[in-house]
Design an enzyme around this catalytic site. Structure first.
Site, mmCIF file in Angstrom:
data_model
loop_
_atom_site.group_PDB
_atom_site.id
_atom_site.type_symbol
_atom_site.label_atom_id
_atom_site.label_comp_id
_atom_site.label_asym_id
_atom_site.label_seq_id
_atom_site.Cartn_x
_atom_site.Cartn_y
_atom_site.Cartn_z
ATOM 1 N N GLU A 320 0.842 -1.206 0.000
ATOM 2 C CA GLU A 320 0.000 0.000 0.000
ATOM 3 C C GLU A 320 0.876 1.254 0.000
ATOM 4 O OE1 GLU A 320 -3.402 0.254 -0.311
ATOM 5 O OE2 GLU A 320 -3.190 -1.879 -0.711
ATOM 6 N N TRP A 323 1.882 2.280 -3.342
ATOM 7 C CA TRP A 323 0.958 3.062 -4.176
ATOM 8 C C TRP A 323 1.347 4.539 -4.181
ATOM 9 C CZ3 TRP A 323 -2.734 1.886 -7.624
ATOM 10 C CH2 TRP A 323 -3.295 0.604 -7.616
ATOM 11 N N TRP A 352 -20.274 15.904 -17.759
ATOM 12 C CA TRP A 352 -20.511 15.807 -16.312
ATOM 13 C C TRP A 352 -21.694 16.663 -15.920
ATOM 14 C CZ3 TRP A 352 -17.853 11.930 -14.475
ATOM 15 C CH2 TRP A 352 -16.602 11.617 -15.013
ATOM 16 N N ASN A 387 -9.657 4.539 3.708
ATOM 17 C CA ASN A 387 -9.413 4.341 2.269
ATOM 18 C C ASN A 387 -10.599 3.707 1.551
ATOM 19 O OD1 ASN A 387 -7.696 4.214 -0.158
ATOM 20 N ND2 ASN A 387 -7.870 2.001 0.162
ATOM 21 N N TRP A 405 -15.623 14.678 -11.461
ATOM 22 C CA TRP A 405 -14.772 14.127 -10.394
ATOM 23 C C TRP A 405 -13.824 15.169 -9.816
ATOM 24 C CZ3 TRP A 405 -9.407 13.948 -11.403
ATOM 25 C CH2 TRP A 405 -9.052 14.221 -12.735
ATOM 26 N N TRP A 428 -8.739 9.728 -7.189
ATOM 27 C CA TRP A 428 -9.992 10.168 -7.825
ATOM 28 C C TRP A 428 -10.071 9.656 -9.258
ATOM 29 C CZ3 TRP A 428 -14.558 12.046 -6.362
ATOM 30 C CH2 TRP A 428 -14.674 12.426 -5.020
HETATM 31 P P1 FAD Z 1 -2.523 2.674 5.528
HETATM 32 O O1 FAD Z 1 -3.538 1.703 5.041
HETATM 33 O O2 FAD Z 1 -1.890 2.432 6.818
HETATM 34 O O3 FAD Z 1 -1.408 2.752 4.366
HETATM 35 C C1 FAD Z 1 -0.079 3.198 4.650
HETATM 36 C C2 FAD Z 1 0.285 4.312 3.711
HETATM 37 O O4 FAD Z 1 0.309 3.860 2.371
HETATM 38 C C3 FAD Z 1 -0.670 5.479 3.722
HETATM 39 O O5 FAD Z 1 -0.430 6.314 4.811
HETATM 40 C C4 FAD Z 1 -0.379 6.123 2.371
HETATM 41 O O6 FAD Z 1 0.769 6.935 2.413
HETATM 42 C C5 FAD Z 1 -0.080 4.909 1.493
HETATM 43 N N1 FAD Z 1 -1.294 4.500 0.787
HETATM 44 C C6 FAD Z 1 -2.195 3.576 1.173
HETATM 45 N N2 FAD Z 1 -3.155 3.428 0.224
HETATM 46 C C7 FAD Z 1 -2.853 4.297 -0.753
HETATM 47 C C8 FAD Z 1 -3.450 4.624 -2.008
HETATM 48 N N3 FAD Z 1 -4.565 4.020 -2.446
HETATM 49 N N4 FAD Z 1 -2.878 5.572 -2.756
HETATM 50 C C9 FAD Z 1 -1.744 6.198 -2.359
HETATM 51 N N5 FAD Z 1 -1.123 5.924 -1.193
HETATM 52 C C10 FAD Z 1 -1.665 4.985 -0.409
HETATM 53 N N6 FAD Z 1 -3.694 9.329 0.448
HETATM 54 C C11 FAD Z 1 -2.999 10.397 0.857
HETATM 55 O O7 FAD Z 1 -1.987 10.229 1.539
HETATM 56 N N7 FAD Z 1 -3.374 11.654 0.509
HETATM 57 C C12 FAD Z 1 -4.483 11.904 -0.233
HETATM 58 O O8 FAD Z 1 -4.787 13.055 -0.534
HETATM 59 C C13 FAD Z 1 -5.269 10.792 -0.650
HETATM 60 N N8 FAD Z 1 -6.410 10.970 -1.356
HETATM 61 C C14 FAD Z 1 -7.132 9.873 -1.774
HETATM 62 C C15 FAD Z 1 -8.283 10.066 -2.543
HETATM 63 C C16 FAD Z 1 -9.028 8.975 -2.991
HETATM 64 C C17 FAD Z 1 -10.260 9.194 -3.825
HETATM 65 C C18 FAD Z 1 -8.606 7.674 -2.659
HETATM 66 C C19 FAD Z 1 -9.400 6.482 -3.132
HETATM 67 C C20 FAD Z 1 -7.461 7.467 -1.907
HETATM 68 C C21 FAD Z 1 -6.710 8.557 -1.454
HETATM 69 N N9 FAD Z 1 -5.550 8.383 -0.669
HETATM 70 C C22 FAD Z 1 -4.820 9.487 -0.284
HETATM 71 C C23 FAD Z 1 -5.022 7.044 -0.377
HETATM 72 C C24 FAD Z 1 -5.489 6.387 0.945
HETATM 73 O O9 FAD Z 1 -6.868 6.487 1.061
HETATM 74 C C25 FAD Z 1 -4.833 6.996 2.170
HETATM 75 O O10 FAD Z 1 -3.447 7.075 1.992
HETATM 76 C C26 FAD Z 1 -5.090 6.140 3.419
HETATM 77 O O11 FAD Z 1 -6.474 6.038 3.646
HETATM 78 C C27 FAD Z 1 -4.413 6.761 4.608
HETATM 79 O O12 FAD Z 1 -4.669 6.049 5.787
HETATM 80 P P2 FAD Z 1 -3.515 5.237 6.522
HETATM 81 O O13 FAD Z 1 -2.326 6.074 6.702
HETATM 82 O O14 FAD Z 1 -4.128 4.643 7.741
HETATM 83 O O15 FAD Z 1 -3.212 4.118 5.426
#
Ligand code: FAD
Length: 518
Positions: A320, A323, A352, A387, A405, A428
Site C-alpha cells: 500500500e 501506491w 458531467w 481508504n 470528479w 480520484w
Molecule cells: P494505511 O492503510 O496504513 O497505508 C499506509 C500508507 O500507504 C498510507 O499512509 C499512504 O501513504 C499509502 N497509501 C495507502 N493506500 C494508498 C493509495 N490508495 N494511494 C496512495 N497511497 C496509499 N492518500 C494520501 O496520503 N493523501 C491523499 O490526498 C489521498 N487521497 C485519496 C483520494 C481517494 C479518492 C482515494 C481512493 C485514496 C486517497 N488516498 C490518499 C489514499 C489512501 O486512502 C490513504 O493514503 C489512506 O487512507 C491513509 O490512511 P492510513 O495512513 O491509515 O493508510
C-alpha cells in the site's frame, strides 16, 4: 520537455559551475514537505557539507500562502505543518541550528527571496528535497540555473519516494501505467539496490559560535496561519487532539502500528469501523516520517527480512505504501494530470453534471446513502477518511451523481489533513475510471453492497450518522428501502437523492457517449 527534465538538465548544465563553488559562511537546508530531522536525505547532505567545511547549517522554511491556495491545502494541514515547525525548531535549536521561517506573499517571489536570504547569510550551498508537482519542479529548475550564475550551488535531492521517479521502466523502456507490474519491478529494484532503504543520519550539531554569528535567526517565531487557512478554536482543539504533530509522534505511531496491528492489516484494512490501518498518511504527506523508515521498519519485522514473502500483513502494508510511490511516478511522467486533465485523454468528453444540490448533499453527508454520509462526515470531522470509504464516496460522486470528479478531488484537498496531490488526484482518477486503472469504466460500486460488506454491523455508520443510531439490523444500510424509513425521517435523515440502479444506467450511457465522441 517534462518539468522533471527541466530540472535534470538544469542540474546537468550547471554541474561544472556548481563544483567550483567553495563553501562560504553557511550551508542552508530548505525544508518543504519533509519536516523531519531523521532520515532526511537533503538535510543529511547539507549537514555533512557544513560539518566538513566547519561552517554552520541554517534551516529555512518559506511560508507562501499563495502556494497553499494553489494546492488547495486544507487549514487542518496548514495547522499541522505550523505545529510541526514548532517541534522542528526546538529539536534543531538543541543542535544550535536555527530554523528561519520566511513569509512570502507572492509565490513567484519565492526563488528571488531564497536567493536574497542566501546572499544575506553569506551562504553558498542550498540543499532541498525535490517536490514533484509541475510548478515546484519548474521553480526548482529556474533556481538551480539562476543561483549557479550568482555563485550559489543548489542541490536538489530525491527523497520522498523510495525509488526515485524515472528509474523503473518496462522491457520496452516505457514508464509503467499499471500498478501490478510496476510494483513487481519496484520490489525487484529495491532488493537489487538495498542502499535505497539505507536511512540517512540526522544532522550533527553546529559549532557553538553559530549562536553568536546568527543570533537573530534563533529569535524567529513560528507565524500564525494565514487568514484564509485559520481554524476556529473548536477545530484547532479537535485536530490537535486527533493528530499530534511532529516526527516523534510519527515514530511513536509507526512503532505502535508495527507492534500491534500490522500483522492483521490484511484482514482489517478494509473495515472502516476497525482501527486497522496505520493512520500515518498525515506524516508521510507532511514528511514527518519517511516511507523509507516505515518500509524498513516493517521489513525488519518480517521473518523473511524481505519486502515480499513472510508475514502477509506486512507485505500488504508495504504494497500500500508503494501506491504512494507509484502515483508520484505517474505524476512525474504524465504531468498533464496536474492541469486538471484526465490521465486517459479519451475520457475528456464525458458530459458531467454540475448539480449544486447533489454536490452539497454529498459534501454535507446528506445523500440518504448511509455509508456515503458517514464517510463524508468523518472527513469533515477528522480531516481524514478511511481508504475504503474514499473509494466509495469518489465512485458515488462521479458515477451515481455523474458530477465532475474534479469537484470531489478539490473538496478532498480542501479538507484532508493528509492531502497529497498525486495520491488524491490519482485516487480520484481511479475511482472515476479516468485514471491509471486498467479496469473499464463499467465497474461501478454499489454503495449498498459496499456498506453491507465492509461495515456489516453498521458500527461505522452509527458512529458518524447519529440520526441512524437507533436503527437495528440490516436496515442501517438502507433505512428507507428496508422498513426503517419512518424512524429515519423522524430523526431528520434524508431519503436517497438518487436511485442507484437508474444512476448506474445513466453513468454507463454518459461514459460511453463521451468515449465514442472522443
Ligand atoms: P494505511 O492503510 O496504513 O497505508 C499506509 C500508507 O500507504 C498510507 O499512509 C499512504 O501513504 C499509502 N497509501 C495507502 N493506500 C494508498 C493509495 N490508495 N494511494 C496512495 N497511497 C496509499 N492518500 C494520501 O496520503 N493523501 C491523499 O490526498 C489521498 N487521497 C485519496 C483520494 C481517494 C479518492 C482515494 C481512493 C485514496 C486517497 N488516498 C490518499 C489514499 C489512501 O486512502 C490513504 O493514503 C489512506 O487512507 C491513509 O490512511 P492510513 O495512513 O491509515 O493508510
Amino acid at each position: 520537455p517534462r518539468p522533471i527534465e527541466l530540472l535534470n538538465s538544469a542540474v546537468t548544465d550547471t554541474a561544472a559551475a556548481r563544483r567550483t563553488i567553495g563553501v562560504k559562511n553557511a550551508v542552508v537546508h530548505w525544508f518543504k514537505w519533509d519536516l523531519r530531522t531523521s532520515d532526511n536525505r537533503a538535510l543529511c547532505l547539507a549537514s555533512e557539507k557544513a560539518r566538513k567545511a566547519g561552517v554552520p547549517l541554517i534551516a529555512l522554511y518559506v511560508l507562501s500562502p499563495q502556494d497553499f491556495d494553489a494546492h488547495l491545502t486544507s487549514p487542518a494541514r496548514v495547522d499541522f505543518m505550523l505545529r510541526t515547525l514548532g517541534v522542528l525548531k526546538t529539536d534543531l535549536a538543541k543542535l544550535d541550528i536555527p530554523l528561519w521561517v520566511e513569509p512570502v506573499d507572492k509565490r513567484r517571489d519565492v526563488p528571488g527571496r531564497v536567493m536574497e536570504l542566501m546572499a544575506k547569510w553569506g551562504a553558498s550551498h542550498l540543499f532541498a528535497n525535490v517536490e514533484y508537482e509541475v510548478d515546484e519542479l519548474r521553480r526548482e529548475a529556474k533556481l538551480v540555473r539562476e543561483c549557479a550564475e550568482k555563485g550559489i550551488a543548489v542541490e536538489p535531492v530525491h527523497d520522498t519516494c523510495i525509488v526515485p521517479p524515472g528509474q523503473l521502466t518496462t522491457n520496452a523502456g516505457k514508464q509503467y501505467a499499471v500498478y501490478s507490474p510496476w510494483f513487481r519491478s519496484w520490489i525487484r529494484h529495491i532488493h537489487e539496490n538495498l542502499e535505497l532503504l539505507e536511512l540517512s543520519d540526522p544532522p550533527g550539531p553546529n559549532p557553538t559560535s553559530t549562536r553568536a554569528l546568527f543570533a537573530t535567526l534563533f529569535d524567529c517565531d513560528i507565524p500564525q496561519a494565514p487568514e484564509s487557512k485559520s481554524l476556529s478554536v473548536e477545530e484547532a482543539k479537535r485536530f490537535r487532539a486527533l493528530w499530534p504533530a511532529g516526527e516523534h509522534e510519527a515514530m511513536k505511531r509507526l512503532g505502535k502500528f508495527c507492534e500491534e496491528d500490522v500483522g492483521n492489516y490484511g484482514n482489517n484494512r478494509n473495515l472502516p469501523s476497525v482501527p486497522g490501518t496505520s493512520n500515518l498518511s498525515v506524516h508521510f504527506a507532511s514528511g514527518t516520517l519517511s516511507t523509507r523508515t516505515a518500509v524498513r521498519t516493517a521489513r525488519d519485522r518480517n521473518k523473511t527480512k524481505r519486502l515480499d514473502g513472510g508475514n502477509e500483513g506486512i507485505q500488504k502494508w508495504i504494497s500500500e505504501i508503494a501506491w504512494r510511490d507509484f502515483y508520484k511516478h505517474v505524476l512525474v511522467h504524465w504531468p498533464y494530470i496536474c492541469m486538471n486533465k484526465p490521465f486517459k485523454p479519451e475520457y475528456s468528453n464525458i458530459e458531467w453534471s454540475y448539480n449544486k444540490e447533489h454536490f452539497d448533499a454529498w459534501a454535507r453527508g446528506r445523500t440518504g446513502f448511509p455509508i456515503v454520509d458517514a464517510a463524508m462526515r468523518q472527513l469533515t470531522n477528522m480531516g481524514w477518511m478511511h481508504n475504503r470509504c474514499r473509494m466509495v464516496v469518489a465512485s458515488f460522486l462521479s458515477k451515481d451523481l455523474l458530477l465532475d470528479w474534479r469537484m470531489g478531488e478539490r473538496f478532498f484537498m480542501e479538507h484532508l489533513i493528509d492531502g497529497d496531490f498525486a495520491s488524491n488526484n490519482c485516487g480520484w482518477g481511479f475511482a472515476a475510471s479516468v485514471g491509471v486503472d486498467p479496469q473499464p469504466y463499467f465497474r461501478i460500486f454499489n454503495p449498498l453492497l459496499q456498506s453491507e460488506k465492509f461495515d456489516p454491523d453498521g458500527e461505522y455508520i452509527r458512529k458518524w450518522v447519529p440520526e441512524l443510531k437507533g436503527i437495528e439490523g440490516k436496515a442501517i444500510h438502507d433505512p428507507y428501502g428496508r422498513g426503517a424509513g419512518d424512524r429515519a425521517r423522524k430523526a431528520g435523515y434524508p431519503k436517497p437523492i438518487v436511485d442507484h440502479k437508474g444512476a448506474r444506467a445513466r453513468a454507463l450511457a454518459a461514459y460511453k457517449k463521451g468515449i465514442d465522441s472522443g
